[in-house]
Every structure is written in C-alpha cells, then in structure tokens.
Design a protein around this motif. Structure first.
Motif, PDB file in Angstrom:
ATOM      1  N   TYR A   1      -5.258   4.526 -19.375  1.00 60.47           N
ATOM      2  CA  TYR A   1      -4.199   4.335 -18.172  1.00 60.47           C
ATOM      3  C   TYR A   1      -2.871   4.316 -18.785  1.00 60.47           C
ATOM      4  CZ  TYR A   1      -1.462   2.316 -14.424  1.00 60.47           C
ATOM      5  OH  TYR A   1      -0.753   1.802 -13.488  1.00 60.47           O
ATOM      6  N   ASP A   2      -1.981   5.455 -18.433  1.00 61.11           N
ATOM      7  CA  ASP A   2      -0.778   5.731 -19.039  1.00 61.11           C
ATOM      8  C   ASP A   2       0.295   4.967 -18.121  1.00 61.11           C
ATOM      9  OD1 ASP A   2       1.544   6.539 -20.257  1.00 61.11           O
ATOM     10  OD2 ASP A   2       1.345   8.488 -19.476  1.00 61.11           O
ATOM     11  N   ALA A   3       0.339   3.741 -18.411  1.00 61.07           N
ATOM     12  CA  ALA A   3       1.184   2.835 -17.533  1.00 61.07           C
ATOM     13  C   ALA A   3       2.633   2.854 -17.763  1.00 61.07           C
ATOM     14  CB  ALA A   3       0.953   1.177 -18.031  1.00 61.07           C
ATOM     15  N   ALA A   4       2.836   3.335 -19.040  1.00 65.89           N
ATOM     16  CA  ALA A   4       4.491   3.415 -19.270  1.00 65.89           C
ATOM     17  C   ALA A   4       4.839   5.045 -18.993  1.00 65.89           C
ATOM     18  CB  ALA A   4       4.778   3.142 -20.641  1.00 65.89           C
ATOM     19  N   GLY A   5       4.013   5.737 -18.765  1.00 57.11           N
ATOM     20  CA  GLY A   5       4.514   7.394 -18.365  1.00 57.11           C
ATOM     21  C   GLY A   5       4.020   7.647 -16.880  1.00 57.11           C
ATOM     22  N   THR A   6       2.914   8.557 -16.929  1.00 58.06           N
ATOM     23  CA  THR A   6       2.522   8.960 -15.702  1.00 58.06           C
ATOM     24  C   THR A   6       2.107   8.014 -14.729  1.00 58.06           C
ATOM     25  OG1 THR A   6       0.103   9.266 -16.461  1.00 58.06           O
ATOM     26  CG2 THR A   6       1.607  11.024 -16.746  1.00 58.06           C
ATOM     27  N   GLY A   7       1.548   6.875 -15.334  1.00 59.56           N
ATOM     28  CA  GLY A   7       1.094   5.854 -14.076  1.00 59.56           C
ATOM     29  C   GLY A   7      -0.454   6.159 -13.697  1.00 59.56           C
ATOM     30  N   PHE A   8      -1.067   7.261 -14.429  1.00 57.88           N
ATOM     31  CA  PHE A   8      -2.387   7.614 -13.925  1.00 57.88           C
ATOM     32  C   PHE A   8      -3.295   7.571 -15.259  1.00 57.88           C
ATOM     33  CE2 PHE A   8       0.230  10.667 -11.189  1.00 57.88           C
ATOM     34  CZ  PHE A   8       0.236   9.966 -10.216  1.00 57.88           C
ATOM     35  N   ASN A   9      -4.664   7.290 -14.950  1.00 56.26           N
ATOM     36  CA  ASN A   9      -5.765   7.421 -15.864  1.00 56.26           C
ATOM     37  C   ASN A   9      -6.230   9.035 -16.266  1.00 56.26           C
ATOM     38  OD1 ASN A   9      -7.083   4.827 -16.416  1.00 56.26           O
ATOM     39  ND2 ASN A   9      -6.763   4.671 -13.936  1.00 56.26           N
ATOM     40  N   ASP A  10      -6.566   9.022 -17.329  1.00 62.72           N
ATOM     41  CA  ASP A  10      -6.792  10.580 -17.541  1.00 62.72           C
ATOM     42  C   ASP A  10      -7.937  10.331 -18.618  1.00 62.72           C
ATOM     43  OD1 ASP A  10      -7.539  13.248 -17.761  1.00 62.72           O
ATOM     44  OD2 ASP A  10      -5.397  13.730 -18.334  1.00 62.72           O
ATOM     45  N   TRP A  11      -8.941  11.253 -18.875  1.00 57.78           N
ATOM     46  CA  TRP A  11      -9.759  11.291 -19.940  1.00 57.78           C
ATOM     47  C   TRP A  11      -9.393  11.402 -21.583  1.00 57.78           C
ATOM     48  CZ3 TRP A  11     -14.384   9.815 -18.250  1.00 57.78           C
ATOM     49  CH2 TRP A  11     -14.868  10.316 -16.915  1.00 57.78           C
ATOM     50  N   THR A  12      -9.639  10.483 -22.221  1.00 61.28           N
ATOM     51  CA  THR A  12      -9.250  10.505 -23.673  1.00 61.28           C
ATOM     52  C   THR A  12     -10.142  11.306 -24.559  1.00 61.28           C
ATOM     53  OG1 THR A  12     -10.564   8.622 -23.974  1.00 61.28           O
ATOM     54  CG2 THR A  12      -8.416   7.996 -23.647  1.00 61.28           C
ATOM     55  N   GLU A  13      -9.735  11.808 -25.605  1.00 58.69           N
ATOM     56  CA  GLU A  13     -10.370  12.363 -26.776  1.00 58.69           C
ATOM     57  C   GLU A  13     -10.981  11.430 -27.796  1.00 58.69           C
ATOM     58  OE1 GLU A  13      -9.815  16.358 -29.545  1.00 58.69           O
ATOM     59  OE2 GLU A  13      -8.028  15.130 -29.471  1.00 58.69           O
ATOM     60  N   ASN A  14     -12.185  11.277 -27.629  1.00 59.06           N
ATOM     61  CA  ASN A  14     -12.867  10.481 -28.565  1.00 59.06           C
ATOM     62  C   ASN A  14     -13.478  11.105 -29.849  1.00 59.06           C
ATOM     63  OD1 ASN A  14     -11.893   8.670 -26.479  1.00 59.06           O
ATOM     64  ND2 ASN A  14     -13.815   7.488 -26.305  1.00 59.06           N
ATOM     65  N   LYS A  15     -13.041  11.166 -30.883  1.00 55.16           N
ATOM     66  CA  LYS A  15     -13.616  11.762 -32.096  1.00 55.16           C
ATOM     67  C   LYS A  15     -14.534  10.711 -32.893  1.00 55.16           C
ATOM     68  CE  LYS A  15     -10.242  15.507 -32.861  1.00 55.16           C
ATOM     69  NZ  LYS A  15      -9.283  15.988 -33.761  1.00 55.16           N
ATOM     70  N   TYR A  16     -15.831  11.119 -32.940  1.00 55.13           N
ATOM     71  CA  TYR A  16     -16.736  10.216 -33.680  1.00 55.13           C
ATOM     72  C   TYR A  16     -17.152  10.693 -34.786  1.00 55.13           C
ATOM     73  CZ  TYR A  16     -17.472   7.202 -29.566  1.00 55.13           C
ATOM     74  OH  TYR A  16     -17.345   6.343 -28.662  1.00 55.13           O
ATOM     75  N   THR A  17     -17.323   9.735 -35.795  1.00 51.41           N
ATOM     76  CA  THR A  17     -18.030  10.108 -37.011  1.00 51.41           C
ATOM     77  C   THR A  17     -18.963   9.261 -37.566  1.00 51.41           C
ATOM     78  OG1 THR A  17     -15.607  10.868 -38.309  1.00 51.41           O
ATOM     79  CG2 THR A  17     -17.344  10.244 -39.764  1.00 51.41           C
ATOM     80  N   ILE A  18     -20.352   9.853 -37.521  1.00 51.81           N
ATOM     81  CA  ILE A  18     -21.445   9.205 -37.950  1.00 51.81           C
ATOM     82  C   ILE A  18     -21.743   9.382 -39.048  1.00 51.81           C
ATOM     83  CG2 ILE A  18     -24.014   8.829 -37.101  1.00 51.81           C
ATOM     84  CD1 ILE A  18     -21.704  10.789 -34.720  1.00 51.81           C
ATOM     85  N   THR A  19     -21.797   8.101 -40.091  1.00 47.76           N
ATOM     86  CA  THR A  19     -22.250   8.125 -41.514  1.00 47.76           C
ATOM     87  C   THR A  19     -23.592   7.697 -41.638  1.00 47.76           C
ATOM     88  OG1 THR A  19     -19.873   8.173 -41.890  1.00 47.76           O
ATOM     89  CG2 THR A  19     -21.290   7.731 -43.791  1.00 47.76           C
ATOM     90  N   GLN A  20     -24.378   8.336 -42.398  1.00 46.32           N
ATOM     91  CA  GLN A  20     -25.737   7.744 -42.925  1.00 46.32           C
ATOM     92  C   GLN A  20     -25.582   6.701 -44.004  1.00 46.32           C
ATOM     93  OE1 GLN A  20     -28.772  10.728 -43.843  1.00 46.32           O
ATOM     94  NE2 GLN A  20     -30.427   9.271 -44.079  1.00 46.32           N
ATOM     95  N   GLN A  21     -26.073   5.473 -43.721  1.00 45.63           N
ATOM     96  CA  GLN A  21     -25.955   4.517 -44.649  1.00 45.63           C
ATOM     97  C   GLN A  21     -27.623   4.475 -45.102  1.00 45.63           C
ATOM     98  OE1 GLN A  21     -23.186   2.861 -45.050  1.00 45.63           O
ATOM     99  NE2 GLN A  21     -22.262   4.186 -43.500  1.00 45.63           N
ATOM    100  N   LYS A  22     -28.557   4.679 -44.628  1.00 46.77           N
ATOM    101  CA  LYS A  22     -29.899   4.453 -45.468  1.00 46.77           C
ATOM    102  C   LYS A  22     -30.879   5.809 -45.174  1.00 46.77           C
ATOM    103  CE  LYS A  22     -30.454  -0.471 -44.652  1.00 46.77           C
ATOM    104  NZ  LYS A  22     -31.340  -1.729 -44.356  1.00 46.77           N
ATOM    105  N   ASP A  23     -31.578   6.100 -46.091  1.00 45.63           N
ATOM    106  CA  ASP A  23     -32.329   7.259 -46.050  1.00 45.63           C
ATOM    107  C   ASP A  23     -33.232   7.130 -45.064  1.00 45.63           C
ATOM    108  OD1 ASP A  23     -31.372   7.959 -48.485  1.00 45.63           O
ATOM    109  OD2 ASP A  23     -33.133   7.571 -49.897  1.00 45.63           O
ATOM    110  N   ILE A  24     -33.794   8.529 -44.547  1.00 46.25           N
ATOM    111  CA  ILE A  24     -34.820   8.536 -43.473  1.00 46.25           C
ATOM    112  C   ILE A  24     -35.916   9.376 -44.285  1.00 46.25           C
ATOM    113  CG2 ILE A  24     -35.261   9.662 -41.187  1.00 46.25           C
ATOM    114  CD1 ILE A  24     -32.251   9.875 -40.840  1.00 46.25           C
ATOM    115  N   GLN A  25     -36.977   8.795 -44.102  1.00 45.09           N
ATOM    116  CA  GLN A  25     -38.354   9.138 -44.656  1.00 45.09           C
ATOM    117  C   GLN A  25     -39.083  10.188 -43.792  1.00 45.09           C
ATOM    118  OE1 GLN A  25     -39.154   8.640 -47.716  1.00 45.09           O
ATOM    119  NE2 GLN A  25     -37.650   7.049 -48.341  1.00 45.09           N
ATOM    120  N   THR A  26     -39.238  11.277 -44.240  1.00 45.32           N
ATOM    121  CA  THR A  26     -40.028  12.226 -43.234  1.00 45.32           C
ATOM    122  C   THR A  26     -41.234  12.792 -44.104  1.00 45.32           C
ATOM    123  OG1 THR A  26     -39.071  14.433 -44.100  1.00 45.32           O
ATOM    124  CG2 THR A  26     -38.042  13.111 -42.371  1.00 45.32           C
TER     125      THR A  26
END
Length: 443
Positions: free
Chosen positions: A136-161
């Motif tokens: 919600y851009d309270a100080a500017g447009t006064g409207f809601n808009d979709w954000t850009e959410n950039k994710y980084t998923i980092t492996q911490q433990k081995d996966i056995q296959t």
C-alpha cells in the motif's frame, strides 16, 4: 598346525578384502553426487483476512526424489520485496520460516512415491510483511499494487536419491505464480462517456437456472486499472468460494474498479456525489444484458468504506433496482443525506456493518445515525451489525498476551467475507449471506 594357520590367515585376508570392498562401495554411493537440470521456483498466493500473501513455493529440484527425502531443514528461504512504483523500489529483505515440506508434482499435489518438485509451506501472519504480495503506497499513489518478491532457496542438507546425492542447490529462478481464487475471475475494461472502469467478474457453473448477481465495490486503497487488486486486498475473492456460493446456489460476482476513488465527486472528495456513478450503472446493466441467466430481481450491491459510500449513492439514486445492499463502514456522512434521500434508500433492504472503534470513518458520523433514520422512516427490512472491534476469529493469530490478534477497527469487512455477520430475524439467527440470498424484488 602350519596348514591350519595358513587357512586362518587366508580367511582373515578374504574377510578384510570383502569388508574393504563393502566400505568402499558404501562410501562411494554416499559421496556420489548426481547432476540435476536447472532448478526454479513458483509462488503460490492466497488471500487472507489482511490481504494477499505468498504462502508456498513450488520448487523444481531438477530431478525426481523419493517421497519423504526432504524436511523443513533441507532448505532455507530468503525473500527481497520491492515496489516498482516507488522512487526507491526496495522495501525489505529477510528469511521466511518453513513450516512444512513435501515432494510433489508440478502443480503442488503430494507425490505418491517420487516427484521432481518440492512444496515449501511458509509461516504467515498479519503482523509480518515479508509474506505480503501487495504494498500500500500510502505516501504516493494511495493505492495497493502487486509487489515483486524475489526468492532465493538455498539447500542446507543433502537429499538422498536412489541414484545418489543432491546437494548444493541455490534456486533463484522465478518460473511463474498461482493466485488462488483470483484466477477464477476474468478481468476487463469498459468505457462509458469517456470514463473507463476496470473490473473482475466471476460466473458460476451453468445450471439452467437464473442466478443472482453480487456487486462488490472496493475500498479507497484498491483504485487503479488492475481488476485483480479489488479482489485481493481484502478477501473479496471469497465470493467465489464454495462456502459463499452455496448460499446462493451459484452467483455471479462483479467487482468494478474506479480509476481513483468512488468518493471523487462533482465538486470534491466525498461531497455526496461520484463522477463514476453513471459509468458504474452502465457497466452493471451491460453485465446483466450479457448474461441472460442473471436474475434481474436478485441483484445485490455492497462495498467497504469508499465502496460503502458508493453503495449508498447507488441505492439512493436507483431505488427499486437492487434487491438488497450491504454497506460496510460506509463513508457517506449522514449530514449529506436528506430526508428525501432516506425515503429513496429505505426502499432497498439494507444491512449495515461497522465497528465501534473505527477511527477512519466513525460510525457515529455515518452508519449509526443513518440507520436510525431508516428505522424512524419506517424501513421494513434494515439491519445493523455494530461490532465492538475487529479481531481474528480463526484462532491462528494472537497478540503478545495471547488474546486474539487485533486488526484496524476500520476493517469490519473481514467479518463479512468470513460470513460472521448475523442477527436474529423472526426468532431465527440469520447470517448476512443467508439474508442476501433471500432478497428479491419479487418478494
């Protein structure tokens, strides 16, 4: 004796060699890393009481893995949020807590035995903004808009296959998104006398029966040109849920969007008029004409705050068109409503909803005195639900002292979308949705 000693030495050597070979095989299998295809992730957005949040990630691991081979400790998740409208787009960055994981197919359905994908369910809370998919851009447009959410998923433990070990994955390639329920709506735009309104609409399954139409008018923060925003900032998507649709045996839903505010009047903001009123009525009539199975005797209109204001104008200026209205924390000041207006408005069955601690649009200036004037004027079908406050009723979210989480007192629409508004009518407890479904111009 010497022959016996040679036999024992030979046996020991064979055992040592066998054990060494077994150890070598086992160590090699554990250390053998398997290659994967390029990994990526998809986001899943759900609409909660406080708005749109990213609840899950569907991660493409690049290779099939066995069911049960991953745990909440297998990965860590970091997110960076930004809003392209801002001069400095960056909003915040932080870690998301993983609460549950499972191997799945591409759509996130749990795998039976193996799957190439993993679903990471993450903690969400009305007190945490890291999960939010809107800003919600309270100080500017006064409207809601979709954000850009950039994710980084980092492996911490081995996966056995069965083929070996998967390790060292760092996944930051975005591969798409799912917005649950929002995607069940269509969006469009319509222009009337040089005024363009965006909109979202929902159509129930065809059943060879006439179906009612529910019109939802958004609040002040949902204006603009993206018809998905009015659905997502305050849970209006719930009109398409099975729980609410069942009350109406299937209902059409129309969520128009003003470019700015419904309250923008001819002479100023909230002056008792709206420059969008004629265009809105034209859009409604166009939608009814385009869908012959909409029952014109069962058209319901409601909205919150800025949208509650517009709801009041529509029932004032088009008496006899709507079968019922449900203005929520409505913004039409009672001083702007004449006695003649009350006579027009009271023709439409109306259920007012608000909260006592609403400091943005205090009910003492809007809802309550107007309701009392309806009653005094002899309105036959008018109701008021005046809540003490607005708090979580799911039991999932609490304040630090363990009491239910408190929302802003203006947010009384939460109770409406959860169908938690009720009253006693003719000796029976009746919910708002049941009451709406019973209203018809033919009654």
């Amino acid at each position: 004796m010497l022959k016996k000693m040679k036999t024992q030495a030979k046996t020991a050597m064979i055992s040592t060699l066998a054990a060494g070979a077994l150890l070598s095989y086992s160590t090699g299998a554990a250390a053998q890393e398997v290659k994967t295809q390029p990994a990526s992730y998809q986001t899943v957005t759900e609409i909660k009481d406080w708005g749109a949040v990213n609840t899950k990630l569907i991660v493409d691991l690049g290779r099939s893995v066995p069911k049960g081979s991953i745990t909440p400790d297998t990965f860590s998740v970091n997110v960076k949020r930004s809003d392209h409208r801002l001069k400095t787009p960056f909003l915040e960055e932080g870690s998301r807590k993983i609460t549950n994981v499972y191997v799945s197919d591409k759509k996130g359905n749990p795998a039976v035995k193996t799957g190439r994908y993993a679903v990471l369910e993450m903690e969400v809370s009305p007190a945490s903004s890291l999960s939010s998919a809107l800003n919600y851009d309270a100080a500017g447009t006064g409207f809601n808009d979709w954000t850009e959410n950039k994710y980084t998923i980092t492996q911490q433990k081995d996966i056995q296959t069965n083929a070996g070990v998967i390790s060292g994955l760092v996944i930051n390639q975005f591969a798409g998104e799912t917005k649950e329920l929002v995607e069940d709506f269509s969006t469009g735009q319509a222009t009337y006398n040089h005024i363009t309104l965006s909109y979202a609409n929902y159509a129930p399954e065809k059943d060879k029966e006439k179906n009612p139409l529910i019109i939802w008018l958004h609040g002040g923060g949902e204006g603009g040109t993206d018809g998905t925003i009015p659905l997502s900032a305050n849970k209006a998507v719930n009109f398409a849920t099975e729980d609410i649709q069942d009350h109406f045996d299937g209902a059409y839903v129309l969520a128009p969007q003003a470019p700015t505010y419904w309250m923008d009047g001819i002479t100023g903001r909230a002056d008792g008029t709206s420059k969008y009123e004629e265009a809105l009525m034209a859009l409604i009539q166009e939608q009814v004409a385009a869908n012959p199975d909409i029952d014109p005797s069962r058209i319901y209109i409601g909205g919150a705050s800025n949208g509650g204001y517009m709801t009041m104008l529509m029932t004032r200026d088009y008496p006899g068109y709507f079968a019922a209205s449900f203005p929520i924390c409505e913004g039409l000041n009672d001083s702007l409503i004449s006695d003649e207006d009350i006579q027009s408005m009271k023709q439409t069955p109306t259920w007012f909803v608000t909260a006592e601690n609403d400091t943005i649009l205090p009910p003492s200036l809007n809802t309550v005195p107007t309701y009392e004037r309806f009653v005094a004027a002899g309105a036959e079908n008018v109701h008021l639900s005046l809540f003490e406050d607005v708090h979580d009723t799911s039991g999932l979210y609490t304040n630090a002292d363990g009491t239910p989480y408190q929302y802003n007192g203006h947010w009384s629409w939460i109770y409406v979308f959860n169908n938690e508004v009720d009253t006693v009518i003719n000796g029976n407890t009746t919910t708002l949705m049941d009451w709406l479904a019973d209203q018809s111009l033919q009654n």
